[in-house]
Design a protein around this motif. Structure first.
Motif, PDB file in Angstrom:
ATOM      1  N   LYS A 126       1.893  -9.000  -7.753  1.00  0.00           N
ATOM      2  CA  LYS A 126       3.004  -9.882  -7.380  1.00  0.00           C
ATOM      3  C   LYS A 126       4.092  -9.768  -8.447  1.00  0.00           C
ATOM      4  CE  LYS A 126      -0.242 -12.982  -5.228  1.00  0.00           C
ATOM      5  NZ  LYS A 126      -0.965 -14.220  -5.353  1.00  0.00           N
ATOM      6  N   GLU A 127       5.306 -10.135  -8.074  1.00  0.00           N
ATOM      7  CA  GLU A 127       6.443  -9.991  -9.007  1.00  0.00           C
ATOM      8  C   GLU A 127       6.269 -10.825 -10.264  1.00  0.00           C
ATOM      9  OE1 GLU A 127      10.462 -10.054  -7.602  1.00  0.00           O
ATOM     10  OE2 GLU A 127       9.824  -9.363  -5.628  1.00  0.00           O
ATOM     11  N   ASN A 128       5.670 -12.008 -10.145  1.00  0.00           N
ATOM     12  CA  ASN A 128       5.539 -12.867 -11.325  1.00  0.00           C
ATOM     13  C   ASN A 128       4.483 -12.354 -12.307  1.00  0.00           C
ATOM     14  OD1 ASN A 128       3.379 -13.399  -9.683  1.00  0.00           O
ATOM     15  ND2 ASN A 128       3.590 -15.620  -9.745  1.00  0.00           N
ATOM     16  N   GLU A 129       3.587 -11.441 -11.872  1.00  0.00           N
ATOM     17  CA  GLU A 129       2.567 -10.877 -12.757  1.00  0.00           C
ATOM     18  C   GLU A 129       2.994  -9.556 -13.386  1.00  0.00           C
ATOM     19  OE1 GLU A 129      -0.590 -10.467  -9.960  1.00  0.00           O
ATOM     20  OE2 GLU A 129      -1.493 -12.381 -10.521  1.00  0.00           O
ATOM     21  N   ALA A 130       4.098  -8.989 -12.929  1.00  0.00           N
ATOM     22  CA  ALA A 130       4.477  -7.632 -13.335  1.00  0.00           C
ATOM     23  C   ALA A 130       4.676  -7.503 -14.844  1.00  0.00           C
ATOM     24  CB  ALA A 130       5.740  -7.191 -12.603  1.00  0.00           C
ATOM     25  N   SER A 131       5.376  -8.425 -15.455  1.00  0.00           N
ATOM     26  CA  SER A 131       5.633  -8.300 -16.888  1.00  0.00           C
ATOM     27  C   SER A 131       4.344  -8.455 -17.700  1.00  0.00           C
ATOM     28  CB  SER A 131       6.669  -9.323 -17.341  1.00  0.00           C
ATOM     29  OG  SER A 131       6.171 -10.635 -17.160  1.00  0.00           O
ATOM     30  N   LEU A 132       3.444  -9.323 -17.254  1.00  0.00           N
ATOM     31  CA  LEU A 132       2.178  -9.481 -17.964  1.00  0.00           C
ATOM     32  C   LEU A 132       1.323  -8.211 -17.880  1.00  0.00           C
ATOM     33  CD1 LEU A 132       1.291 -13.089 -16.754  1.00  0.00           C
ATOM     34  CD2 LEU A 132       2.153 -12.412 -18.996  1.00  0.00           C
ATOM     35  N   ILE A 133       1.315  -7.600 -16.698  1.00  0.00           N
ATOM     36  CA  ILE A 133       0.537  -6.381 -16.524  1.00  0.00           C
ATOM     37  C   ILE A 133       1.130  -5.242 -17.343  1.00  0.00           C
ATOM     38  CG2 ILE A 133      -0.142  -4.634 -14.832  1.00  0.00           C
ATOM     39  CD1 ILE A 133      -0.460  -6.933 -12.832  1.00  0.00           C
ATOM     40  N   LYS A 134       2.459  -5.142 -17.371  1.00  0.00           N
ATOM     41  CA  LYS A 134       3.098  -4.115 -18.196  1.00  0.00           C
ATOM     42  C   LYS A 134       2.754  -4.315 -19.667  1.00  0.00           C
ATOM     43  CE  LYS A 134       7.389  -3.006 -17.512  1.00  0.00           C
ATOM     44  NZ  LYS A 134       8.822  -3.043 -17.212  1.00  0.00           N
ATOM     45  N   ASP A 135       2.734  -5.554 -20.112  1.00  0.00           N
ATOM     46  CA  ASP A 135       2.369  -5.832 -21.508  1.00  0.00           C
ATOM     47  C   ASP A 135       0.936  -5.399 -21.816  1.00  0.00           C
ATOM     48  OD1 ASP A 135       4.879  -6.840 -22.006  1.00  0.00           O
ATOM     49  OD2 ASP A 135       4.279  -8.947 -21.704  1.00  0.00           O
ATOM     50  N   VAL A 136       0.024  -5.625 -20.863  1.00  0.00           N
ATOM     51  CA  VAL A 136      -1.367  -5.207 -21.060  1.00  0.00           C
ATOM     52  C   VAL A 136      -1.444  -3.679 -21.157  1.00  0.00           C
ATOM     53  CG1 VAL A 136      -3.642  -5.075 -19.953  1.00  0.00           C
ATOM     54  CG2 VAL A 136      -2.388  -7.234 -19.976  1.00  0.00           C
ATOM     55  N   LEU A 137      -0.709  -2.970 -20.300  1.00  0.00           N
ATOM     56  CA  LEU A 137      -0.731  -1.509 -20.339  1.00  0.00           C
ATOM     57  C   LEU A 137      -0.185  -0.986 -21.666  1.00  0.00           C
ATOM     58  CD1 LEU A 137       0.408  -0.605 -16.713  1.00  0.00           C
ATOM     59  CD2 LEU A 137      -1.911  -0.669 -17.635  1.00  0.00           C
ATOM     60  N   TRP A 138       0.908  -1.565 -22.137  1.00  0.00           N
ATOM     61  CA  TRP A 138       1.471  -1.135 -23.426  1.00  0.00           C
ATOM     62  C   TRP A 138       0.529  -1.463 -24.577  1.00  0.00           C
ATOM     63  CZ3 TRP A 138       4.610   2.517 -23.179  1.00  0.00           C
ATOM     64  CH2 TRP A 138       5.678   2.558 -22.288  1.00  0.00           C
ATOM     65  N   LYS A 139      -0.143  -2.618 -24.478  1.00  0.00           N
ATOM     66  CA  LYS A 139      -1.064  -3.033 -25.550  1.00  0.00           C
ATOM     67  C   LYS A 139      -2.202  -2.032 -25.708  1.00  0.00           C
ATOM     68  CE  LYS A 139      -4.244  -6.705 -26.840  1.00  0.00           C
ATOM     69  NZ  LYS A 139      -4.911  -7.917 -26.401  1.00  0.00           N
ATOM     70  N   TYR A 140      -2.660  -1.465 -24.600  1.00  0.00           N
ATOM     71  CA  TYR A 140      -3.780  -0.530 -24.646  1.00  0.00           C
ATOM     72  C   TYR A 140      -3.319   0.927 -24.636  1.00  0.00           C
ATOM     73  CZ  TYR A 140      -6.885  -4.467 -24.227  1.00  0.00           C
ATOM     74  OH  TYR A 140      -7.555  -5.633 -24.468  1.00  0.00           O
ATOM     75  N   GLN A 141      -2.194   1.184 -25.251  1.00  0.00           N
ATOM     76  CA  GLN A 141      -1.690   2.525 -25.571  1.00  0.00           C
ATOM     77  C   GLN A 141      -1.411   3.390 -24.357  1.00  0.00           C
ATOM     78  OE1 GLN A 141      -4.447   4.168 -28.377  1.00  0.00           O
ATOM     79  NE2 GLN A 141      -4.006   2.621 -29.909  1.00  0.00           N
ATOM     80  N   ALA A 142      -0.686   2.842 -23.399  1.00  0.00           N
ATOM     81  CA  ALA A 142      -0.229   3.653 -22.277  1.00  0.00           C
ATOM     82  C   ALA A 142       0.816   4.634 -22.777  1.00  0.00           C
ATOM     83  CB  ALA A 142       0.368   2.762 -21.193  1.00  0.00           C
ATOM     84  N   LEU A 143       0.815   5.837 -22.223  1.00  0.00           N
ATOM     85  CA  LEU A 143       1.832   6.822 -22.592  1.00  0.00           C
ATOM     86  C   LEU A 143       3.169   6.477 -21.952  1.00  0.00           C
ATOM     87  CD1 LEU A 143      -0.286  10.067 -22.207  1.00  0.00           C
ATOM     88  CD2 LEU A 143       0.264   8.856 -24.310  1.00  0.00           C
ATOM     89  N   THR A 144       3.127   6.134 -20.669  1.00  0.00           N
ATOM     90  CA  THR A 144       4.333   5.720 -19.951  1.00  0.00           C
ATOM     91  C   THR A 144       3.966   4.597 -18.986  1.00  0.00           C
ATOM     92  OG1 THR A 144       3.960   7.361 -18.213  1.00  0.00           O
ATOM     93  CG2 THR A 144       5.404   8.012 -20.024  1.00  0.00           C
ATOM     94  N   VAL A 145       4.955   3.762 -18.667  1.00  0.00           N
ATOM     95  CA  VAL A 145       4.770   2.678 -17.700  1.00  0.00           C
ATOM     96  C   VAL A 145       6.016   2.639 -16.818  1.00  0.00           C
ATOM     97  CG1 VAL A 145       4.487   0.191 -17.377  1.00  0.00           C
ATOM     98  CG2 VAL A 145       3.309   1.337 -19.244  1.00  0.00           C
ATOM     99  N   GLY A 146       5.794   2.555 -15.509  1.00  0.00           N
ATOM    100  CA  GLY A 146       6.899   2.481 -14.567  1.00  0.00           C
ATOM    101  C   GLY A 146       6.689   1.361 -13.567  1.00  0.00           C
ATOM    102  N   LEU A 147       7.773   0.918 -12.958  1.00  0.00           N
ATOM    103  CA  LEU A 147       7.752  -0.205 -12.023  1.00  0.00           C
ATOM    104  C   LEU A 147       8.495   0.191 -10.764  1.00  0.00           C
ATOM    105  CD1 LEU A 147       7.019  -3.271 -11.864  1.00  0.00           C
ATOM    106  CD2 LEU A 147       9.335  -3.701 -12.623  1.00  0.00           C
ATOM    107  N   VAL A 148       7.886  -0.086  -9.576  1.00  0.00           N
ATOM    108  CA  VAL A 148       8.487   0.251  -8.304  1.00  0.00           C
ATOM    109  C   VAL A 148       8.418  -0.978  -7.398  1.00  0.00           C
ATOM    110  CG1 VAL A 148       8.317   1.720  -6.262  1.00  0.00           C
ATOM    111  CG2 VAL A 148       7.746   2.644  -8.494  1.00  0.00           C
ATOM    112  N   ASN A 149       9.561  -1.312  -6.768  1.00  0.00           N
ATOM    113  CA  ASN A 149       9.553  -2.374  -5.759  1.00  0.00           C
ATOM    114  C   ASN A 149       9.087  -1.793  -4.437  1.00  0.00           C
ATOM    115  OD1 ASN A 149      10.462  -4.492  -7.356  1.00  0.00           O
ATOM    116  ND2 ASN A 149      12.592  -3.885  -7.089  1.00  0.00           N
ATOM    117  N   ASP A 150       8.136  -2.423  -3.806  1.00  0.00           N
ATOM    118  CA  ASP A 150       7.648  -1.923  -2.519  1.00  0.00           C
ATOM    119  C   ASP A 150       7.940  -2.917  -1.405  1.00  0.00           C
ATOM    120  OD1 ASP A 150       5.859  -3.851  -3.350  1.00  0.00           O
ATOM    121  OD2 ASP A 150       4.104  -2.834  -2.564  1.00  0.00           O
ATOM    122  N   ASP A 151       9.182  -3.358  -1.356  1.00  0.00           N
ATOM    123  CA  ASP A 151       9.587  -4.365  -0.367  1.00  0.00           C
ATOM    124  C   ASP A 151       9.329  -3.951   1.032  1.00  0.00           C
ATOM    125  OD1 ASP A 151      10.407  -6.037  -2.325  1.00  0.00           O
ATOM    126  OD2 ASP A 151      12.422  -5.178  -2.396  1.00  0.00           O
TER     127      ASP A 151
END
Length: 151
Positions: A126-151
């Motif tokens: 959901k949109e309200n969880e997106a920033s939290l999930i991105k933070d978790v991915l960055w915290k665990y050493q993701a190489l890249t992170v991207g976001l796509v709207n699937d309206d």
């Protein structure tokens, strides 16, 4: 929304997936894809990393050095510079190859980090969880992170 992240295959990836499954999204909303390497590139890497070819080069280099020293010393010895230089060349080659081989024989059997493949993780959230999930991915050493709207 769909969040995509790439990781090296590691324990950090497993930790990130565990955190995401426990706190934010169900397992059905996560897709993990292991990427393949180009087979022609992996064959070339194997040839250039051969311990025998590098050992041969090191052996030749030390043989050259020993030949120069042996020929120089041979001017004062009875056998002469040519014979002393040839003997020193053979001894130098085996010393150089042997030292290189014994120092690097364990490294040849251990796969390097570059041979590990990358992993792509796709998460529907959901949109309200997106920033939290991105933070978790960055915290665990993701190489890249991207976001796509699937309206």
């Amino acid at each position: 929304m769909i969040i995509m992240g790439t990781f090296k295959q590691s324990i950090e990836l497993e930790q990130a997936l565990a955190v995401l499954e426990n706190k934010f999204v169900p397992r059905e909303q996560i897709l993990v894809v292991f990427m393949d390497e180009n087979p022609s590139n992996s064959q070339l890497k194997g040839r250039t990393k051969s311990i025998r070819s590098n050992g041969f080069e090191v052996g030749l280099a030390t043989a050259t050095g020993f030949a120069v020293v042996g020929a120089s010393v041979g001017f004062k010895l009875t056998p002469g510079p040519i014979l002393c230089g040839l003997i020193a060349t053979i001894i130098g080659y085996f010393i150089g190859y042997g030292i290189y081989y014994f120092l690097n024989k364990n490294k040849a059997s251990i796969p390097s980090a570059r041979t590990l493949t990358e992993v792509t993780v796709m998460i529907r959230c959901k949109e309200n969880e997106a920033s939290l999930i991105k933070d978790v991915l960055w915290k665990y050493q993701a190489l890249t992170v991207g976001l796509v709207n699937d309206d």
